[in-house]
Design a protein around this motif. Structure first.
Motif, short mmCIF file in Angstrom:
data_model
loop_
_atom_site.label_atom_id
_atom_site.label_comp_id
_atom_site.label_asym_id
_atom_site.label_seq_id
_atom_site.Cartn_x
_atom_site.Cartn_y
_atom_site.Cartn_z
N ALA A 9 0.81 -1.21 0.00
CA ALA A 9 0.00 0.00 0.00
C ALA A 9 0.85 1.26 0.00
O ALA A 9 0.40 2.32 -0.47
N TYR A 10 2.08 1.18 0.49
CA TYR A 10 2.92 2.37 0.64
C TYR A 10 3.87 2.59 -0.53
O TYR A 10 4.10 3.73 -0.94
N CYS A 11 4.46 1.53 -1.07
CA CYS A 11 5.44 1.69 -2.16
C CYS A 11 5.02 1.01 -3.45
O CYS A 11 5.73 1.10 -4.46
N SER A 12 3.89 0.29 -3.43
CA SER A 12 3.32 -0.37 -4.63
C SER A 12 4.21 -1.46 -5.21
O SER A 12 4.05 -1.84 -6.37
N ILE A 13 5.14 -1.99 -4.45
CA ILE A 13 5.99 -3.07 -4.95
C ILE A 13 5.17 -4.35 -5.06
O ILE A 13 4.26 -4.61 -4.27
#
Length: 424
Positions: free
Chosen positions: A197-201
Motif C-alpha cells: 500500500a505504501y510503495c506499490s511493490i
C-alpha cells in the motif's frame, strides 16, 4: 498457445475439441466449414459416431468478471473471461429514476410513484445482479452446445461481511455463520491488488499492516488493515499514517479512500451465488461446488498465475493440470443497444429519428464484417463492427479508425451481433 477449437459433426453434435492446426487442415481440405467465429467453431461435413471424452465446465463467478474453463481430465482445453455490465445497468436505472422524479416535481406528465403497492417474489434480485446470473447462464448453455460437457463445477465463495468488518464479533451479535472459503488475507490481496500500500511493490512477501497502529488503539477491522512489504512495515512502525506519509500526500489520499471503499463486490457475489447454483442445476447436469480457499490452494500448489480463467480451472478437487492455452477468450457484455427512436442534442431537443427497421441488405448494426473495397477512394480491406443505413452506405469501425461510405456490396458477414464484444 491459443484455445482449442470446438468441433461439431454434420448433425451439430459436439465432438472433442481439436488444435488450431488440425482445424486449419480440415478447412483447407474442404472437410469442414466455419460454423461460428466467437468462440471459433467448425462443423464437419459428415456424421461421426465416435463417443467423445467428457469435459467439465468450471466457473469462477465474480462481481465484475467471471472466469470460465473447460477441463478434460487434467487438461485445460479452453479458457474465457466474461466481463459483466452490472454497474452500467445500475447507472441507467438511477438516471431513469432521476428523470421520473424531475417530472413529478415540475408537475408535467409522469408515471405515478408506486412505492409499497408491489411485492417482490421470493428469490428476487436487482436487475444489475440478475444480469450477472443470466449472462453466465447464457454462456453455459452456449458451451454445452459446442462441447461434450457432462458436469459443471462452481466456486461457491462466501464473503462474510460481518466478520470482515469486525473479526471479534461473536455470540448473539453474529448470526451469519463463519467465514467459509475466504480468509481476511485473501480479501486484502484482492482489495489492495497484491501490492504494498505504501510503495506499490509487487511479487514480494506482503504482511498485514494496521493503518492505525494497534499499539495506539487501532482495531482489527478490515477498514484498518492493508498490505505492506517488510521494509515499509518496519519503517512505519507505530507512527500515525499522516505523519509517516507527510511528504507523500497522493499516497495518503489513495490509502484513505481505499480503506473507506464499500464492500460492493463482496455483496454482489453473496447475492448471486445461490441463484446461479440453482439455475445451473436446472440444466440437468451434475453440479459440484468448491470453496475459494481450495481454489487458491490448488492454484498456488500448481504455480499458476492469478487470473479469472485459471482460478476457474482450479475450482474443486484438482490433483494436476496441463494448460494448453495461454490466450483466453475475452468476452465483454455490450448489450443490444437502446430502444430510443428519437435522438436528442445535449439540451434535450429532438434532432433525429431512427427507423424501426433494423436490418438493411441482410446486415444489422453491430455485426462484425469484412469488407474488401476494390474501387473508389476507400480501396483496401477493413474488418470491424458495421453501422448500417437504409441507403446501403455503411460505416465500419475497426480497432484503429472509423471508415465511412463503404457500400454493402463489399461487405461479408463474419459474426452476427449477439450483445457481446470479443478480444484475446
Amino acid at each position: 498457445m491459443s484455445n482449442q477449437i470446438f468441433v461439431l459433426d454434420i448433425n451439430r453434435r459436439p465432438l472433442t475439441p481439436c488444435t488450431p492446426g488440425i482445424a486449419r487442415s480440415l478447412l483447407k481440405a474442404g472437410k469442414a466449414a466455419v460454423f461460428r467465429q466467437y468462440p471459433f467453431t467448425i462443423i464437419l461435413k459428415k456424421e461421426v459416431n465416435a463417443t467423445p471424452e467428457a469435459i467439465t465446465l468450471k466457473l469462477d463467478p465474480g462481481s465484475k468478471t467471471t472466469g470460465i474453463a473447460l477441463v478434460q481430465g487434467t487438461v485445460v482445453l479452453f479458457g474465457a473471461e466474461l466481463t459483466h455490465r452490472g454497474q452500467t445497468i445500475k447507472a441507467s436505472l438511477e438516471s431513469r429514476r432521476v428523470l421520473r422524479r424531475g417530472r413529478r416535481s415540475r408537475h408535467t406528465r409522469y408515471r405515478q410513484a408506486r412505492f409499497l403497492n408491489r411485492t417482490r417474489p421470493k428469490g428476487w434480485l436487482a436487475p444489475s445482479l440478475q444480469h450477472r446470473v443470466k449472462t453466465t447462464l447464457t454462456w453455459v448453455n452456449k458451451l454445452i452446445k459446442l462441447a461434450p460437457i457432462n458436469s459443471i463445477a462452481q466456486e461457491l465463495v462466501r464473503f462474510d461481511l460481518k466478520q470482515l468488518e469486525n473479526p471479534e464479533i461473536s455470540g448473539i451479535e453474529y448470526q451469519q455463520g463463519t467465514l467459509l472459503g475466504y480468509e481476511v488475507r485473501e480479501y486484502l490481496l484482492e482489495v489492495w491488488e497484491r501490492k504494498c500500500a505504501y510503495c506499490s511493490i509487487e511479487n514480494v512477501p506482503l504482511q498485514i499492516e494496521h493503518i492505525h497502529s494497534k499499539a495506539k488503539g487501532g482495531s482489527n477491522r478490515i477498514s484498518n488493515l492493508c498490505l505492506a512489504c517488510d521494509t515499509c512495515n518496519k519503517k512505519k512502525g507505530t507512527q500515525d499514517i499522516k505523519q509517516f506519509l507527510a511528504k507523500k500526500p497522493d499516497i495518503l489520499k489513495r490509502i484513505q479512500a481505499q480503506r473507506k471503499r464499500p464492500l460492493k463486490d463482496a455483496t454482489a457475489v453473496n447475492s448471486t451465488r445461490w441463484a446461479l447454483l440453482n439455475r445451473l442445476k436446472e440444466t440437468g447436469l451434475p453440479v459440484t461446488t468448491g470453496s475459494g480457499g481450495q481454489t487458491k490452494f490448488n492454484r498456488t500448489r500448481l504455480q499458476l498465475l492469478k487470473s479469472h480463467w485459471l482460478d476457474a480451472a482450479c475450482v474443486g478437487k484438482v490433483e494436476e493440470l496441463k494448460v494448453l492455452t495461454a490466450q483466453p477468450l475475452l468476452i465483454k457484455t455490450a448489450g443490444h443497444g437502446t430502444r430510443q427512436i428519437c435522438g436528442t442534442n445535449k439540451f434535450g431537443f429532438p434532432i433525429r429519428h431512427k427507423s424501426r427497421k433494423q436490418i438493411h441488405f441482410s446486415f444489422k448494426t453491430g455485426d462484425i464484417v469484412s469488407a474488401t473495397v476494390t474501387a473508389g477512394k476507400k480501396i483496401g480491406s477493413y474488418t470491424g463492427r458495421v453501422l448500417c443505413r437504409a441507403s446501403g452506405s455503411f460505416d465500419i469501425v475497426t480497432t484503429t479508425e472509423r471508415v465511412a461510405g463503404i457500400s454493402h456490396k463489399y461487405c461479408r458477414p463474419i459474426h452476427k451481433k449477439d450483445g457481446y464484444s470479443y478480444g484475446f
